[in-house]
Write a protein that holds these residues in place. Structure first.
Motif, PDB file in Angstrom:
ATOM      1  N   GLN A 172       0.836  -1.187   0.000  1.00 22.74           N
ATOM      2  CA  GLN A 172       0.000   0.000   0.000  1.00 22.74           C
ATOM      3  C   GLN A 172       0.883   1.255   0.000  1.00 22.74           C
ATOM      4  N   GLY A 173       0.540   2.190  -0.868  1.00 22.22           N
ATOM      5  CA  GLY A 173       1.299   3.428  -0.962  1.00 22.22           C
ATOM      6  C   GLY A 173       2.470   3.378  -1.913  1.00 22.22           C
ATOM      7  N   ASP A 174       2.757   2.192  -2.491  1.00 18.54           N
ATOM      8  CA  ASP A 174       3.898   2.068  -3.406  1.00 18.54           C
ATOM      9  C   ASP A 174       3.750   2.955  -4.633  1.00 18.54           C
ATOM     10  N   ARG A 175       2.543   3.057  -5.153  1.00 20.18           N
ATOM     11  CA  ARG A 175       2.358   3.878  -6.362  1.00 20.18           C
ATOM     12  C   ARG A 175       2.874   5.292  -6.134  1.00 20.18           C
ATOM     13  N   LEU A 176       2.426   5.891  -5.054  1.00 21.98           N
ATOM     14  CA  LEU A 176       2.823   7.264  -4.763  1.00 21.98           C
ATOM     15  C   LEU A 176       4.311   7.348  -4.434  1.00 21.98           C
ATOM     16  N   ARG A 177       4.814   6.372  -3.705  1.00 18.07           N
ATOM     17  CA  ARG A 177       6.235   6.380  -3.342  1.00 18.07           C
ATOM     18  C   ARG A 177       7.119   6.306  -4.591  1.00 18.07           C
ATOM     19  N   ILE A 178       6.775   5.416  -5.503  1.00 18.97           N
ATOM     20  CA  ILE A 178       7.587   5.239  -6.700  1.00 18.97           C
ATOM     21  C   ILE A 178       7.493   6.466  -7.609  1.00 18.97           C
ATOM     22  N   LEU A 179       6.280   6.928  -7.853  1.00 20.33           N
ATOM     23  CA  LEU A 179       6.068   7.987  -8.842  1.00 20.33           C
ATOM     24  C   LEU A 179       6.504   9.351  -8.317  1.00 20.33           C
ATOM     25  N   ARG A 180       6.176   9.652  -7.082  1.00 15.63           N
ATOM     26  CA  ARG A 180       6.566  10.954  -6.526  1.00 15.63           C
ATOM     27  C   ARG A 180       7.984  10.921  -5.974  1.00 15.63           C
ATOM     28  N   CYS A 202      10.623   8.227  -6.211  1.00 17.94           N
ATOM     29  CA  CYS A 202      11.719   7.730  -7.063  1.00 17.94           C
ATOM     30  C   CYS A 202      11.785   8.482  -8.395  1.00 17.94           C
ATOM     31  N   ALA A 203      10.638   8.651  -9.052  1.00 17.56           N
ATOM     32  CA  ALA A 203      10.623   9.309 -10.363  1.00 17.56           C
ATOM     33  C   ALA A 203      10.642  10.828 -10.265  1.00 17.56           C
ATOM     34  N   ARG A 204      10.405  11.371  -9.065  1.00 13.38           N
ATOM     35  CA  ARG A 204      10.385  12.820  -8.839  1.00 13.38           C
ATOM     36  C   ARG A 204       9.375  13.520  -9.757  1.00 13.38           C
ATOM     37  N   LEU A 205       8.186  12.906  -9.875  1.00  9.56           N
ATOM     38  CA  LEU A 205       7.112  13.502 -10.648  1.00  9.56           C
ATOM     39  C   LEU A 205       6.307  14.444  -9.763  1.00  9.56           C
ATOM     40  N   ASP A 206       5.943  15.581 -10.300  1.00  4.57           N
ATOM     41  CA  ASP A 206       5.109  16.529  -9.561  1.00  4.57           C
ATOM     42  C   ASP A 206       3.680  16.027  -9.450  1.00  4.57           C
ATOM     43  N   HIS A 207       3.183  15.416 -10.509  1.00  6.51           N
ATOM     44  CA  HIS A 207       1.854  14.824 -10.546  1.00  6.51           C
ATOM     45  C   HIS A 207       1.775  13.964 -11.792  1.00  6.51           C
ATOM     46  N   ILE A 208       0.730  13.131 -11.889  1.00  9.35           N
ATOM     47  CA  ILE A 208       0.471  12.416 -13.125  1.00  9.35           C
ATOM     48  C   ILE A 208      -0.976  12.677 -13.551  1.00  9.35           C
ATOM     49  N   GLN A 209      -1.188  12.712 -14.860  1.00 12.29           N
ATOM     50  CA  GLN A 209      -2.518  12.875 -15.435  1.00 12.29           C
ATOM     51  C   GLN A 209      -2.917  11.532 -16.035  1.00 12.29           C
ATOM     52  N   VAL A 210      -4.026  10.974 -15.552  1.00  9.68           N
ATOM     53  CA  VAL A 210      -4.377   9.584 -15.830  1.00  9.68           C
ATOM     54  C   VAL A 210      -5.659   9.510 -16.659  1.00  9.68           C
ATOM     55  N   ASP A 211      -5.618   8.696 -17.695  1.00  7.64           N
ATOM     56  CA  ASP A 211      -6.798   8.388 -18.495  1.00  7.64           C
ATOM     57  C   ASP A 211      -7.238   6.967 -18.178  1.00  7.64           C
ATOM     58  N   ASP A 226       2.530   7.168 -20.302  1.00  8.64           N
ATOM     59  CA  ASP A 226       1.545   6.383 -21.056  1.00  8.64           C
ATOM     60  C   ASP A 226       1.629   4.910 -20.685  1.00  8.64           C
ATOM     61  N   SER A 227       1.684   4.628 -19.377  1.00  8.07           N
ATOM     62  CA  SER A 227       1.913   3.265 -18.908  1.00  8.07           C
ATOM     63  C   SER A 227       0.879   2.869 -17.858  1.00  8.07           C
ATOM     64  N   TRP A 228       0.869   1.580 -17.534  1.00  9.82           N
ATOM     65  CA  TRP A 228      -0.129   1.027 -16.615  1.00  9.82           C
ATOM     66  C   TRP A 228       0.384   0.917 -15.183  1.00  9.82           C
ATOM     67  N   TRP A 229       1.676   0.715 -15.023  1.00 12.56           N
ATOM     68  CA  TRP A 229       2.223   0.388 -13.704  1.00 12.56           C
ATOM     69  C   TRP A 229       3.325   1.383 -13.332  1.00 12.56           C
ATOM     70  N   PRO A 230       3.501   1.664 -12.048  1.00 14.62           N
ATOM     71  CA  PRO A 230       4.397   2.751 -11.631  1.00 14.62           C
ATOM     72  C   PRO A 230       5.862   2.554 -12.006  1.00 14.62           C
ATOM     73  N   ASN A 231       6.368   1.334 -11.965  1.00 12.36           N
ATOM     74  CA  ASN A 231       7.786   1.165 -12.306  1.00 12.36           C
ATOM     75  C   ASN A 231       8.055   1.439 -13.781  1.00 12.36           C
ATOM     76  N   ALA A 232       7.069   1.182 -14.638  1.00 15.32           N
ATOM     77  CA  ALA A 232       7.234   1.525 -16.049  1.00 15.32           C
ATOM     78  C   ALA A 232       7.290   3.040 -16.218  1.00 15.32           C
ATOM     79  N   ALA A 233       6.390   3.766 -15.539  1.00 11.27           N
ATOM     80  CA  ALA A 233       6.422   5.230 -15.610  1.00 11.27           C
ATOM     81  C   ALA A 233       7.737   5.775 -15.069  1.00 11.27           C
ATOM     82  N   TYR A 234       8.234   5.181 -13.999  1.00 10.33           N
ATOM     83  CA  TYR A 234       9.527   5.568 -13.429  1.00 10.33           C
ATOM     84  C   TYR A 234      10.630   5.409 -14.473  1.00 10.33           C
ATOM     85  N   ALA A 235      10.668   4.257 -15.132  1.00 11.09           N
ATOM     86  CA  ALA A 235      11.697   4.014 -16.149  1.00 11.09           C
ATOM     87  C   ALA A 235      11.573   4.994 -17.310  1.00 11.09           C
ATOM     88  N   TYR A 236      10.351   5.219 -17.770  1.00 11.05           N
ATOM     89  CA  TYR A 236      10.160   6.138 -18.890  1.00 11.05           C
ATOM     90  C   TYR A 236      10.533   7.570 -18.509  1.00 11.05           C
TER      91      TYR A 236
END
Length: 427
Positions: free
Chosen positions: A117-125, A127-136, A357-367
């Protein structure tokens, strides 16, 4: 590492396009390391490289405990495409998440891939240092995400309307208006915006996957006839296009009314074996753009491979913006060239630097790693060629990574609205 690369690596980055699954699906779906590595755009490329459909389906089956065998079945195809943009994404996940420099059956079998729980936010904010994500998530029913209301921002989907293939029963259930005629459909679309626009970051459609992007201004009588036919079960593609064009135009008008950008997929199609290149040119949208000068149109994916046409649209129309989402993984070298071309052809406030443009947080991190590297490469080439100073390159990097997105999407204001929203269903 250059100072410019260091600045780009350390700066926050807005992510303007994802399909990230919500927390419950992330936590509860069966999952293992092979899904984490390969459940992204590389999958189609493995098939293009010779892997069978059965092998790629098995690759992503976490209920099969033979991790080594599942990878071995696609290993030859992997070796053929591991240096593409998609392949680099997989290698970046392997290196930064699992500490692997090479994928082998033995190394993969030793990997653990827990989800907490909370991994999505931990990885994206984190590890990836994203300010936010816009999700479709392909729905118009947009609600604040309690797991990160100021981070997970959602698009209001306009796909079914633009396609002209509408679920009328669901609309009636959701907004309480039965669609008998065109006025009713107009009222339904108004109601969708009234209920969900405040919580939406943008309106999104990817109808190029199911019809041409070519848009025509339709006569009211023709659209009324098309709606009646479609409601009666017609499969006529011409009438479907007429209804879709009218709905797309009404959606664009409502975007202007509610101050939301309209995102439109242009260019290359995901998957393999079915793309019609005549459908996907961004120039097909010129009539829609001209008809709605008060709507901000965000044209996605560099319209690859028709990139020059897209640059021309952004150069000509004040209300056209360019989004590099997906582009860095699709074709990193062409995207770097696109950035350089845009700098010298288009006002600098119009380019958005990243979307995974990915489904899972580690893919977004890599991209995101891939995008930072590509952006630094493009801007450093401008410096090396004497076209920009290092200060100018850093200023443009900040603009492409965050400032332009803030100005176009009003992200700070949206975050305040979402964080202040009461808990529970809205509308």
């Amino acid at each position: 590492m250059t100072e410019l690369q260091r600045f780009i690596d350390e700066s926050p980055l807005a992510d303007t396009h994802e399909h990230q699954r919500k927390e419950d699906k992330y936590l509860n779906d069966p999952f293992d390391v092979l899904q984490d590595l390969f459940d992204n755009y590389i999958l189609a490329e493995l098939n293009v490289a010779g892997a069978t459909k059965e092998a790629t389906e098995r690759l992503l089956n976490p209920n099969d405990p033979d991790i080594g065998g599942r990878f071995e079945a696609v290993r030859e195809a992997w070796e053929r495409c591991k240096h593409t943009g998609y392949g680099e994404g997989v290698r970046l996940i392997a290196r930064h998440v699992y500490g692997l420099e090479e994928l082998t059956p033995e190394a993969l079998e030793a990997c653990d891939a827990p989800r907490r729980q909370g991994d999505r936010l931990r990885i994206l904010r984190g590890c990836a240092r994203l300010d936010h994500i816009q999700v479709d998530l392909a729905t118009y029913k947009v609600e604040p995400d309690p797991t990160g209301p100021d981070f997970f921002l959602y698009d209001l989907s306009w796909l079914q309307f633009a396609e002209g293939k509408i679920d009328y029963e669901a609309l009636t259930e959701d907004v309480g208006v039965e669609v008998r005629g065109l006025d009713d459909l107009d009222s339904v679309m108004e109601a969708v915006f009234e209920r969900f626009a405040a919580y939406s970051i943008a309106v999104k459609t990817q109808h190029a996957y199911v019809r041409t992007l070519r848009w025509e201004d339709r006569e009211q009588g023709d659209v009324e006839q098309a709606l009646a036919s479609m409601r009666a079960g017609s499969e006529d593609k011409g009438q479907q296009l007429a209804l879709g064009d009218w709905c797309l135009s009404r959606g664009a008008a409502l975007c202007a009314k509610h101050d939301l950008p309209m995102k439109i997929h242009t260019g290359y199609m995901a998957g393999q074996g079915y793309m019609d290149p005549t459908w996907i040119r961004s120039g097909h949208l010129h009539g829609l753009i001209r008809k709605h000068p008060g709507t901000r149109f965000v044209l996605m994916h560099t319209a690859y491979p028709y990139t020059d046409e897209l640059v021309a649209l952004a150069k000509h129309y004040p209300n056209v913006y360019l989004d590099l989402c997906w582009a860095w993984s699709m074709d990193p070298f062409s995207t770097a060239e696109f950035v350089r071309k845009t700098i010298h052809a288009v006002p600098s406030h119009k380019l958005f630097g990243f979307g995974g443009d990915s489904w899972w947080p580690n893919a977004a991190y890599a991209y995101s790693i891939q995008a930072r590297k590509g952006l630094a490469k493009a801007l450093q080439a401008e410096v090396d060629d004497g076209e920009l100073t290092e200060k100018e390159a850093a200023s443009l990097a900040k603009r492409f990574m965050m400032t332009n997105q803030e100005e176009c999407f009003r992200t700070s204001e949206k975050k305040r609205v979402l964080c202040a929203a009461p808990a529970g269903p809205h509308g």
